[in-house]
Design an enzyme around this catalytic site. Sequence first.
Site, PDB file in Angstrom:
ATOM      1  N   THR A 182       4.522  -3.645  -6.987  1.00  0.00           N
ATOM      2  CA  THR A 182       3.471  -4.593  -6.639  1.00  0.00           C
ATOM      3  C   THR A 182       3.403  -4.858  -5.141  1.00  0.00           C
ATOM      4  OG1 THR A 182       2.784  -6.916  -6.888  1.00  0.00           O
ATOM      5  CG2 THR A 182       5.112  -6.457  -7.116  1.00  0.00           C
ATOM      6  N   TYR A 198       8.523 -13.004  -8.702  1.00  0.00           N
ATOM      7  CA  TYR A 198       7.905 -11.780  -9.209  1.00  0.00           C
ATOM      8  C   TYR A 198       8.070 -10.647  -8.207  1.00  0.00           C
ATOM      9  CZ  TYR A 198       4.168  -8.459 -10.299  1.00  0.00           C
ATOM     10  OH  TYR A 198       3.449  -7.312 -10.546  1.00  0.00           O
TER      11      TYR A 198
END
Length: 331
Positions: A119, A143
Amino acid sequence: MSRPVLVTGGAGYIGSHAVLALRDAGHRVVVIDNLSNGVARALPPDVPLEVANIADADAVKAVIRRHDIRDVLHFAGSVRVEESVADPLKYYDNNTAASRSFIAAAIEMGVERLVFSSTAATYGIPDRVAVTEDTPTRPINPYGWSKLMTEQMLRDVVAVTPGFRVAILRYFNVAGADPLGRTGQRTQNATHLIKVASEVATGKRPSMQIFGTDYETADGTCVRDYIHVSDLAEAHVLVLSWLLDHGPIGLFNCGYGKGYSVREVLAAMGRVAGKAVRAEDAPPRPGDPPALISDASALRQQLGWVPRYDDLDQIIKTAFDWEQHLAQEKP
């Protein structure tokens, strides 16, 4: 590749599009998914679905042995930034610890190539808006950290495992749905902007919130680089072939290199849906950077990737069409 490709999390949003892209390119596919977020009906009926958790090493080994797997696309994990801030241990468990177990099992069973779903959250708040793969990684939420930790594990493992090759794809904001209507985003209680706006536009939600209106951007709202999920899926097919002759590790940003603010996205949804999207201003969410835009030239130059859906209105139309389909779908 005569052997099937194993897709972890293949019944989920991005995974199910990768399954279609692999099949469209002539690959056989096997999916492993615990169905905590994915749904079986997102897959073509003839794709084998192994219902298991990737953290279950014995189950993973059995799947790899049964299907003679040598290639893996690894999507399984949790993906909500704000949830990771509220429950960080869930993300270090689902994304980092589970991946560690899966990688160990895969290597033990002879997997040779792995493509990892990472990501742009690994970059945090970059010093310049258009980030390259060399931009320093400074995550600002669990995250992003959970994905960056897995990236590092893969680098370390590649260095001591002859014949094991890895590609890491750092996604920017993934949106849209299969243009042929075969699959799309089914996430319950979704938080992704275009998905939420589609739900408002189709009447599933009465309104939505704009989180943060005083960022240092042109209109005060967050700016993101949106990539159509089918273009992203195609990048996975290309990078898997690239790994046959390259490696031992590759790193690629996945985006279009242009940014749109939240208000610009909502205006585009209004154009597509033919009515304004009701939205209310709200405080910023923890862990959200003001702007993230990719420099994905490496993906284009090294893999020959040519996106087909590089248009905000087109991305939104496929998302809106899919949401209309879901509204009519039988439970």
